[in-house]
Design a protein around this motif. Structure first.
Motif, mmCIF file in Angstrom:
data_model
loop_
_atom_site.group_PDB
_atom_site.id
_atom_site.type_symbol
_atom_site.label_atom_id
_atom_site.label_comp_id
_atom_site.label_asym_id
_atom_site.label_seq_id
_atom_site.Cartn_x
_atom_site.Cartn_y
_atom_site.Cartn_z
ATOM 1 N N GLY A 38 5.953 11.364 -1.555
ATOM 2 C CA GLY A 38 5.087 11.845 -0.485
ATOM 3 C C GLY A 38 5.802 12.189 0.802
ATOM 4 O O GLY A 38 5.162 12.283 1.863
ATOM 5 N N LEU A 39 7.122 12.425 0.733
ATOM 6 C CA LEU A 39 7.889 12.685 1.950
ATOM 7 C C LEU A 39 8.323 14.132 2.130
ATOM 8 O O LEU A 39 8.603 14.548 3.252
ATOM 9 C CB LEU A 39 9.149 11.797 1.977
ATOM 10 C CG LEU A 39 8.936 10.300 2.191
ATOM 11 C CD1 LEU A 39 10.272 9.558 2.109
ATOM 12 C CD2 LEU A 39 8.274 10.042 3.541
ATOM 13 N N LEU A 40 8.403 14.900 1.053
ATOM 14 C CA LEU A 40 8.955 16.248 1.174
ATOM 15 C C LEU A 40 8.166 17.087 2.168
ATOM 16 O O LEU A 40 8.746 17.724 3.064
ATOM 17 C CB LEU A 40 8.980 16.937 -0.191
ATOM 18 C CG LEU A 40 9.582 18.350 -0.174
ATOM 19 C CD1 LEU A 40 11.049 18.311 0.228
ATOM 20 C CD2 LEU A 40 9.434 19.020 -1.544
ATOM 21 N N ASP A 41 6.851 17.120 2.036
ATOM 22 C CA ASP A 41 6.041 17.961 2.912
ATOM 23 C C ASP A 41 5.928 17.392 4.328
ATOM 24 O O ASP A 41 5.339 18.034 5.205
ATOM 25 C CB ASP A 41 4.648 18.153 2.319
ATOM 26 C CG ASP A 41 4.675 19.024 1.066
ATOM 27 O OD1 ASP A 41 5.609 19.836 0.941
ATOM 28 O OD2 ASP A 41 3.782 18.877 0.215
ATOM 29 N N LYS A 42 6.507 16.203 4.549
ATOM 30 C CA LYS A 42 6.504 15.617 5.890
ATOM 31 C C LYS A 42 7.844 15.760 6.600
ATOM 32 O O LYS A 42 8.012 15.259 7.716
ATOM 33 C CB LYS A 42 6.110 14.136 5.793
ATOM 34 C CG LYS A 42 4.689 13.937 5.291
ATOM 35 C CD LYS A 42 4.328 12.471 5.168
ATOM 36 C CE LYS A 42 2.900 12.306 4.645
ATOM 37 N NZ LYS A 42 2.536 10.877 4.476
ATOM 38 N N LEU A 43 8.792 16.448 5.959
ATOM 39 C CA LEU A 43 10.076 16.682 6.611
ATOM 40 C C LEU A 43 9.876 17.589 7.833
ATOM 41 O O LEU A 43 9.117 18.549 7.801
ATOM 42 C CB LEU A 43 11.059 17.349 5.650
ATOM 43 C CG LEU A 43 11.561 16.506 4.476
ATOM 44 C CD1 LEU A 43 12.462 17.352 3.577
ATOM 45 C CD2 LEU A 43 12.311 15.266 4.962
ATOM 46 N N ALA A 331 15.472 2.061 4.294
ATOM 47 C CA ALA A 331 14.316 2.504 5.074
ATOM 48 C C ALA A 331 13.045 2.383 4.258
ATOM 49 O O ALA A 331 12.305 3.358 4.082
ATOM 50 C CB ALA A 331 14.519 3.939 5.563
ATOM 51 N N PRO A 332 12.755 1.190 3.746
ATOM 52 C CA PRO A 332 11.573 1.042 2.884
ATOM 53 C C PRO A 332 10.271 1.344 3.637
ATOM 54 O O PRO A 332 9.255 1.648 3.011
ATOM 55 C CB PRO A 332 11.632 -0.430 2.459
ATOM 56 C CG PRO A 332 12.460 -1.103 3.528
ATOM 57 C CD PRO A 332 13.457 -0.087 3.953
ATOM 58 N N GLU A 333 10.305 1.288 4.967
ATOM 59 C CA GLU A 333 9.101 1.567 5.750
ATOM 60 C C GLU A 333 8.622 3.006 5.579
ATOM 61 O O GLU A 333 7.446 3.294 5.810
ATOM 62 C CB GLU A 333 9.355 1.274 7.241
ATOM 63 C CG GLU A 333 10.370 2.146 7.927
ATOM 64 C CD GLU A 333 11.813 1.653 7.793
ATOM 65 O OE1 GLU A 333 12.660 2.122 8.573
ATOM 66 O OE2 GLU A 333 12.074 0.819 6.901
ATOM 67 N N LEU A 334 9.532 3.890 5.167
ATOM 68 C CA LEU A 334 9.150 5.288 4.985
ATOM 69 C C LEU A 334 8.321 5.510 3.720
ATOM 70 O O LEU A 334 7.610 6.512 3.618
ATOM 71 C CB LEU A 334 10.402 6.177 4.935
ATOM 72 C CG LEU A 334 11.167 6.349 6.239
ATOM 73 C CD1 LEU A 334 12.422 7.195 5.999
ATOM 74 C CD2 LEU A 334 10.303 6.987 7.311
ATOM 75 N N ILE A 335 8.423 4.578 2.786
ATOM 76 C CA ILE A 335 7.713 4.768 1.518
ATOM 77 C C ILE A 335 6.776 3.598 1.215
ATOM 78 O O ILE A 335 6.345 3.420 0.095
ATOM 79 C CB ILE A 335 8.707 4.956 0.352
ATOM 80 C CG1 ILE A 335 9.734 3.806 0.291
ATOM 81 C CG2 ILE A 335 9.429 6.285 0.473
ATOM 82 C CD1 ILE A 335 10.676 3.902 -0.882
ATOM 83 N N ALA A 336 6.489 2.823 2.234
ATOM 84 C CA ALA A 336 5.615 1.671 2.039
ATOM 85 C C ALA A 336 4.198 2.118 1.695
ATOM 86 O O ALA A 336 3.737 3.153 2.122
ATOM 87 C CB ALA A 336 5.588 0.819 3.305
#
Length: 336
Positions: A38-43, A331-336
Protein backbone atom coordinates in the motif's frame (compact mmCIF):
# COMPACT_ATOMS: atom_id res chain seq x y z
CA UNK A 1 0.07 11.00 -1.50
CA UNK A 2 1.76 11.16 1.90
CA UNK A 3 1.58 8.38 4.50
CA UNK A 4 -0.02 9.48 7.77
CA UNK A 5 1.63 8.24 10.98
CA UNK A 6 0.01 9.18 14.31
CA UNK A 7 -1.87 11.95 12.59
CA UNK A 8 1.18 13.47 10.91
CA UNK A 9 1.75 13.25 7.13
CA UNK A 10 5.11 11.75 6.18
CA UNK A 11 6.67 12.15 2.75
CA UNK A 12 8.52 9.25 1.11
CA UNK A 13 11.06 9.28 -1.69
CA UNK A 14 12.32 6.33 -3.75
CA UNK A 15 15.67 6.32 -5.57
CA UNK A 16 16.07 3.95 -8.52
CA UNK A 17 19.72 3.39 -9.42
CA UNK A 18 21.39 2.78 -12.73
CA UNK A 19 22.34 -0.67 -13.95
CA UNK A 20 20.59 -1.25 -17.28
CA UNK A 21 17.63 -3.61 -17.63
CA UNK A 22 18.93 -5.60 -14.67
CA UNK A 23 18.39 -2.63 -12.38
CA UNK A 24 15.04 -1.84 -14.00
CA UNK A 25 13.79 -5.38 -13.25
CA UNK A 26 15.16 -5.23 -9.70
CA UNK A 27 13.33 -1.92 -9.20
CA UNK A 28 10.18 -3.44 -10.67
CA UNK A 29 10.28 -6.01 -7.87
CA UNK A 30 10.72 -3.21 -5.35
CA UNK A 31 7.72 -1.34 -6.73
CA UNK A 32 5.58 -4.49 -6.82
CA UNK A 33 6.23 -5.02 -3.12
CA UNK A 34 5.55 -1.36 -2.32
CA UNK A 35 2.25 -1.69 -4.19
CA UNK A 36 1.37 -4.84 -2.22
CA UNK A 37 2.14 -2.97 1.03
CA UNK A 38 0.00 0.00 0.00
CA UNK A 39 2.96 2.37 -0.36
CA UNK A 40 3.59 2.74 -4.09
CA UNK A 41 0.73 5.15 -4.77
CA UNK A 42 1.74 7.14 -1.67
CA UNK A 43 5.25 7.92 -2.89
CA UNK A 44 5.95 11.64 -3.13
CA UNK A 45 9.16 11.53 -5.15
CA UNK A 46 11.10 9.31 -7.54
CA UNK A 47 14.74 10.02 -8.39
CA UNK A 48 16.09 7.95 -11.24
CA UNK A 49 19.38 7.16 -12.97
CA UNK A 50 19.93 5.26 -16.23
CA UNK A 51 18.13 1.90 -15.93
CA UNK A 52 16.20 3.41 -13.03
CA UNK A 53 15.02 6.18 -15.37
CA UNK A 54 13.59 3.57 -17.74
CA UNK A 55 11.67 1.98 -14.88
CA UNK A 56 10.64 5.20 -13.17
CA UNK A 57 9.67 6.97 -16.39
CA UNK A 58 7.46 4.12 -17.57
CA UNK A 59 5.67 3.78 -14.26
CA UNK A 60 5.26 7.54 -13.73
CA UNK A 61 3.81 8.08 -17.22
CA UNK A 62 1.20 5.37 -16.53
CA UNK A 63 0.69 6.31 -12.89
CA UNK A 64 -3.11 6.17 -12.99
CA UNK A 65 -3.21 2.87 -14.94
CA UNK A 66 -3.89 -0.28 -12.92
CA UNK A 67 -1.41 -2.22 -15.09
CA UNK A 68 1.46 0.29 -14.88
CA UNK A 69 3.86 -2.29 -13.45
CA UNK A 70 2.82 -4.92 -15.99
CA UNK A 71 3.65 -2.50 -18.83
CA UNK A 72 7.23 -2.26 -17.58
CA UNK A 73 7.39 -6.03 -17.01
CA UNK A 74 6.40 -6.77 -20.62
CA UNK A 75 8.91 -4.29 -21.96
CA UNK A 76 11.86 -5.81 -20.06
CA UNK A 77 10.93 -9.33 -21.19
CA UNK A 78 10.56 -8.50 -24.88
CA UNK A 79 12.92 -5.70 -25.91
CA UNK A 80 16.66 -5.50 -26.64
CA UNK A 81 18.05 -2.15 -27.75
CA UNK A 82 21.68 -1.68 -26.81
CA UNK A 83 23.46 -3.67 -29.51
CA UNK A 84 21.15 -2.72 -32.37
CA UNK A 85 21.21 0.96 -31.42
CA UNK A 86 24.99 0.98 -31.25
CA UNK A 87 25.62 -0.78 -34.56
CA UNK A 88 23.01 1.01 -36.66
CA UNK A 89 23.84 4.38 -35.14
CA UNK A 90 27.52 3.99 -35.88
CA UNK A 91 26.79 3.67 -39.61
CA UNK A 92 23.99 6.25 -39.92
CA UNK A 93 25.09 9.77 -40.98
CA UNK A 94 21.70 11.30 -40.16
CA UNK A 95 21.05 10.17 -36.57
CA UNK A 96 23.30 9.60 -33.59
CA UNK A 97 23.15 6.41 -31.55
CA UNK A 98 21.58 8.43 -28.75
CA UNK A 99 18.80 9.66 -31.03
CA UNK A 100 18.11 6.07 -32.04
CA UNK A 101 17.98 5.11 -28.38
CA UNK A 102 15.43 7.88 -27.72
CA UNK A 103 13.37 6.72 -30.72
CA UNK A 104 13.35 3.20 -29.32
CA UNK A 105 12.10 4.46 -25.96
CA UNK A 106 9.38 6.46 -27.72
CA UNK A 107 8.24 3.49 -29.79
CA UNK A 108 8.00 1.11 -26.85
CA UNK A 109 7.37 3.22 -23.75
CA UNK A 110 6.71 6.94 -24.11
CA UNK A 111 4.86 7.48 -27.44
CA UNK A 112 6.46 10.92 -27.99
CA UNK A 113 4.97 12.29 -24.76
CA UNK A 114 6.66 15.24 -23.09
CA UNK A 115 7.52 16.08 -19.50
CA UNK A 116 4.11 17.73 -19.06
CA UNK A 117 2.50 14.28 -19.39
CA UNK A 118 4.03 13.29 -16.04
CA UNK A 119 1.93 15.75 -14.04
CA UNK A 120 -0.42 13.13 -12.54
CA UNK A 121 2.33 11.15 -10.78
CA UNK A 122 4.79 11.89 -8.00
CA UNK A 123 7.65 14.35 -8.44
CA UNK A 124 10.16 12.55 -10.67
CA UNK A 125 13.78 13.39 -11.46
CA UNK A 126 15.69 11.96 -14.42
CA UNK A 127 19.34 12.49 -13.53
CA UNK A 128 22.16 12.84 -16.04
CA UNK A 129 25.72 14.21 -15.91
CA UNK A 130 26.59 17.59 -17.41
CA UNK A 131 30.01 17.10 -19.01
CA UNK A 132 30.39 20.87 -19.41
CA UNK A 133 30.15 21.66 -15.68
CA UNK A 134 30.73 18.30 -13.98
CA UNK A 135 27.40 18.62 -12.18
CA UNK A 136 24.26 16.55 -12.03
CA UNK A 137 21.83 17.80 -14.70
CA UNK A 138 18.21 16.91 -14.02
CA UNK A 139 14.86 16.84 -15.77
CA UNK A 140 12.00 17.06 -13.27
CA UNK A 141 8.20 16.96 -13.47
CA UNK A 142 5.10 15.76 -11.62
CA UNK A 143 4.04 16.11 -8.03
CA UNK A 144 2.10 19.29 -8.69
CA UNK A 145 5.27 21.19 -9.61
CA UNK A 146 6.61 22.78 -12.76
CA UNK A 147 8.44 20.84 -15.46
CA UNK A 148 12.08 21.97 -15.41
CA UNK A 149 15.59 21.06 -16.49
CA UNK A 150 19.07 22.28 -15.62
CA UNK A 151 21.85 22.20 -13.05
CA UNK A 152 22.56 24.44 -10.09
CA UNK A 153 25.57 26.17 -11.67
CA UNK A 154 24.23 27.15 -15.10
CA UNK A 155 20.58 27.49 -14.12
CA UNK A 156 17.15 25.87 -14.38
CA UNK A 157 14.60 26.54 -17.13
CA UNK A 158 11.01 25.43 -17.90
CA UNK A 159 10.79 22.14 -19.83
CA UNK A 160 7.12 21.15 -20.29
CA UNK A 161 7.67 20.33 -23.97
CA UNK A 162 10.90 18.39 -23.57
CA UNK A 163 10.45 14.75 -24.70
CA UNK A 164 10.50 12.16 -21.91
CA UNK A 165 12.40 9.81 -24.24
CA UNK A 166 15.29 12.28 -24.55
CA UNK A 167 15.46 12.85 -20.79
CA UNK A 168 15.61 9.09 -20.23
CA UNK A 169 18.10 8.64 -23.08
CA UNK A 170 20.42 11.28 -21.59
CA UNK A 171 20.17 9.59 -18.19
CA UNK A 172 21.01 6.17 -19.69
CA UNK A 173 23.64 7.23 -22.26
CA UNK A 174 26.40 5.12 -20.77
CA UNK A 175 29.77 5.75 -22.42
CA UNK A 176 31.26 4.73 -24.75
CA UNK A 177 28.28 2.81 -26.17
CA UNK A 178 26.13 5.94 -26.49
CA UNK A 179 27.31 9.50 -27.13
CA UNK A 180 26.03 12.25 -24.84
CA UNK A 181 22.92 14.32 -25.55
CA UNK A 182 23.86 17.76 -26.86
CA UNK A 183 21.75 20.77 -25.84
CA UNK A 184 22.63 24.10 -27.44
CA UNK A 185 21.26 27.51 -26.51
CA UNK A 186 18.10 27.04 -28.56
CA UNK A 187 17.04 24.17 -26.29
CA UNK A 188 18.76 25.20 -23.06
CA UNK A 189 19.31 28.95 -22.81
CA UNK A 190 21.73 28.91 -19.85
CA UNK A 191 24.19 26.96 -22.02
CA UNK A 192 25.37 30.37 -23.29
CA UNK A 193 28.54 30.59 -21.16
CA UNK A 194 29.73 27.21 -22.48
CA UNK A 195 28.08 27.43 -25.96
CA UNK A 196 26.33 24.09 -25.45
CA UNK A 197 26.17 21.29 -22.88
CA UNK A 198 26.53 17.55 -23.35
CA UNK A 199 24.69 15.18 -21.03
CA UNK A 200 25.94 11.68 -20.29
CA UNK A 201 24.73 8.80 -18.12
CA UNK A 202 23.69 9.92 -14.63
CA UNK A 203 25.84 7.15 -13.18
CA UNK A 204 28.97 9.09 -14.10
CA UNK A 205 28.04 11.60 -11.38
CA UNK A 206 26.10 9.41 -8.94
CA UNK A 207 24.60 6.06 -9.88
CA UNK A 208 22.15 6.19 -6.97
CA UNK A 209 20.52 9.57 -7.64
CA UNK A 210 20.77 10.69 -4.02
CA UNK A 211 20.86 14.49 -4.44
CA UNK A 212 17.11 15.11 -4.91
CA UNK A 213 16.38 13.06 -1.79
CA UNK A 214 18.24 15.58 0.36
CA UNK A 215 16.95 18.81 -1.12
CA UNK A 216 15.09 20.85 1.49
CA UNK A 217 12.48 21.85 -1.10
CA UNK A 218 11.38 18.19 -1.39
CA UNK A 219 10.82 17.89 2.37
CA UNK A 220 11.12 14.11 2.61
CA UNK A 221 10.79 12.17 5.87
CA UNK A 222 11.81 8.73 4.56
CA UNK A 223 13.95 7.71 1.60
CA UNK A 224 14.28 4.26 0.08
CA UNK A 225 17.35 3.66 -2.10
CA UNK A 226 17.14 0.68 -4.44
CA UNK A 227 20.64 -0.09 -5.71
CA UNK A 228 20.53 -2.45 -8.67
CA UNK A 229 23.88 -1.32 -10.03
CA UNK A 230 27.27 -2.98 -10.14
CA UNK A 231 28.84 -3.29 -6.68
CA UNK A 232 32.57 -3.91 -6.97
CA UNK A 233 33.66 -7.51 -6.47
CA UNK A 234 37.04 -9.10 -5.86
CA UNK A 235 38.74 -10.11 -9.11
CA UNK A 236 40.83 -13.24 -8.59
CA UNK A 237 42.68 -12.54 -11.85
CA UNK A 238 43.38 -8.79 -11.94
CA UNK A 239 44.02 -7.43 -15.40
CA UNK A 240 47.08 -5.82 -16.99
CA UNK A 241 45.32 -4.75 -20.19
CA UNK A 242 45.23 -0.97 -20.64
CA UNK A 243 41.54 -0.86 -21.59
CA UNK A 244 40.56 -3.17 -18.74
CA UNK A 245 42.63 -1.15 -16.26
CA UNK A 246 40.66 1.95 -17.30
CA UNK A 247 37.37 0.07 -16.90
CA UNK A 248 38.41 -1.23 -13.48
CA UNK A 249 39.51 2.24 -12.46
CA UNK A 250 36.07 3.63 -13.31
CA UNK A 251 34.39 0.77 -11.42
CA UNK A 252 36.50 1.56 -8.35
CA UNK A 253 35.64 5.27 -8.52
CA UNK A 254 31.94 4.45 -8.82
CA UNK A 255 32.20 2.13 -5.82
CA UNK A 256 33.78 4.94 -3.79
CA UNK A 257 30.96 7.33 -4.75
CA UNK A 258 28.39 4.67 -3.89
CA UNK A 259 29.84 4.20 -0.41
CA UNK A 260 30.12 7.94 0.18
CA UNK A 261 26.50 8.50 -0.81
CA UNK A 262 25.29 5.88 1.66
CA UNK A 263 27.42 7.52 4.38
CA UNK A 264 26.03 10.92 3.39
CA UNK A 265 22.46 9.70 3.83
CA UNK A 266 23.22 8.17 7.21
CA UNK A 267 25.17 11.13 8.59
CA UNK A 268 22.58 13.67 7.47
CA UNK A 269 19.88 11.65 9.23
CA UNK A 270 21.88 11.20 12.44
CA UNK A 271 22.61 14.94 12.48
CA UNK A 272 18.88 15.65 12.26
CA UNK A 273 19.29 17.28 8.86
CA UNK A 274 17.97 14.62 6.56
CA UNK A 275 15.24 11.98 6.08
CA UNK A 276 15.38 8.49 7.53
CA UNK A 277 17.23 6.33 4.99
CA UNK A 278 16.58 2.72 4.03
CA UNK A 279 18.88 1.25 1.40
CA UNK A 280 19.79 -2.09 -0.08
CA UNK A 281 22.02 -3.32 -2.88
CA UNK A 282 21.49 -6.13 -5.34
CA UNK A 283 24.35 -8.20 -3.87
CA UNK A 284 22.81 -8.23 -0.37
CA UNK A 285 22.02 -11.66 1.08
CA UNK A 286 20.33 -10.11 4.12
CA UNK A 287 16.64 -10.48 3.40
CA UNK A 288 16.92 -12.51 0.20
CA UNK A 289 13.91 -14.74 -0.43
CA UNK A 290 15.87 -17.79 -1.56
CA UNK A 291 19.49 -18.82 -1.13
CA UNK A 292 21.44 -17.83 -4.20
CA UNK A 293 19.14 -14.97 -5.30
CA UNK A 294 21.72 -12.28 -4.48
CA UNK A 295 24.52 -14.14 -6.26
CA UNK A 296 22.48 -14.84 -9.39
CA UNK A 297 20.97 -11.35 -9.58
CA UNK A 298 24.42 -9.78 -9.29
CA UNK A 299 25.70 -11.80 -12.26
CA UNK A 300 23.02 -10.62 -14.70
CA UNK A 301 24.56 -8.14 -17.15
CA UNK A 302 23.99 -4.40 -16.73
CA UNK A 303 23.20 -3.78 -20.41
CA UNK A 304 19.94 -3.05 -22.25
CA UNK A 305 19.25 -6.58 -23.46
CA UNK A 306 15.99 -8.47 -23.10
CA UNK A 307 15.78 -10.43 -19.87
CA UNK A 308 14.77 -14.07 -19.78
CA UNK A 309 11.77 -15.17 -17.75
CA UNK A 310 14.08 -16.75 -15.17
CA UNK A 311 16.19 -13.59 -14.87
CA UNK A 312 13.04 -11.52 -14.47
CA UNK A 313 11.65 -13.85 -11.83
CA UNK A 314 14.81 -13.79 -9.72
CA UNK A 315 15.46 -10.06 -10.08
CA UNK A 316 11.91 -9.04 -9.20
CA UNK A 317 11.73 -11.56 -6.35
CA UNK A 318 15.02 -10.30 -4.95
CA UNK A 319 14.08 -6.61 -5.13
CA UNK A 320 10.73 -7.38 -3.54
CA UNK A 321 12.29 -9.35 -0.68
CA UNK A 322 14.99 -6.78 0.10
CA UNK A 323 12.69 -3.77 0.31
CA UNK A 324 10.26 -5.63 2.55
CA UNK A 325 13.08 -6.74 4.84
CA UNK A 326 14.39 -3.19 5.18
CA UNK A 327 10.92 -1.76 5.83
CA UNK A 328 10.07 -4.33 8.47
CA UNK A 329 13.48 -4.00 10.08
CA UNK A 330 13.97 -0.23 10.07
CA UNK A 331 10.63 1.48 9.39
CA UNK A 332 7.81 -0.87 10.41
CA UNK A 333 5.63 2.18 11.14
CA UNK A 334 5.24 2.68 7.40
CA UNK A 335 3.49 -0.65 6.96
CA UNK A 336 1.77 -1.03 10.30
Amino acid sequence: MAVVIEGTPKRIGLALSGGGFRAAAFHLGVMRKLAALGLLDKLDLLTCVSGGSIAGGSVALNWAAPDKLDILDRYLRTRSIAVSSFLSGALDPFETRLEKLAKSYDADLFQKRTMAALSAGPRIYFNSTNLATGNMFFFVAGGGGAEEMGDYELGIVPAPDFPISHAVAASSAFPPVFPPLRLDRSKYGPAGPVEYVTLSDGGVYDNLGVNPLLRARNGLDYVIVSDGGKPFTVDDRPTESGARVLEKGLDIMMEQIRGLEFDRLQHRYLAGKGPKPLWFSIDSTIGQAQAGDAAFASLVGTNLKRLSDYEMDVLTRHGSALVEARLRGYAPELIA
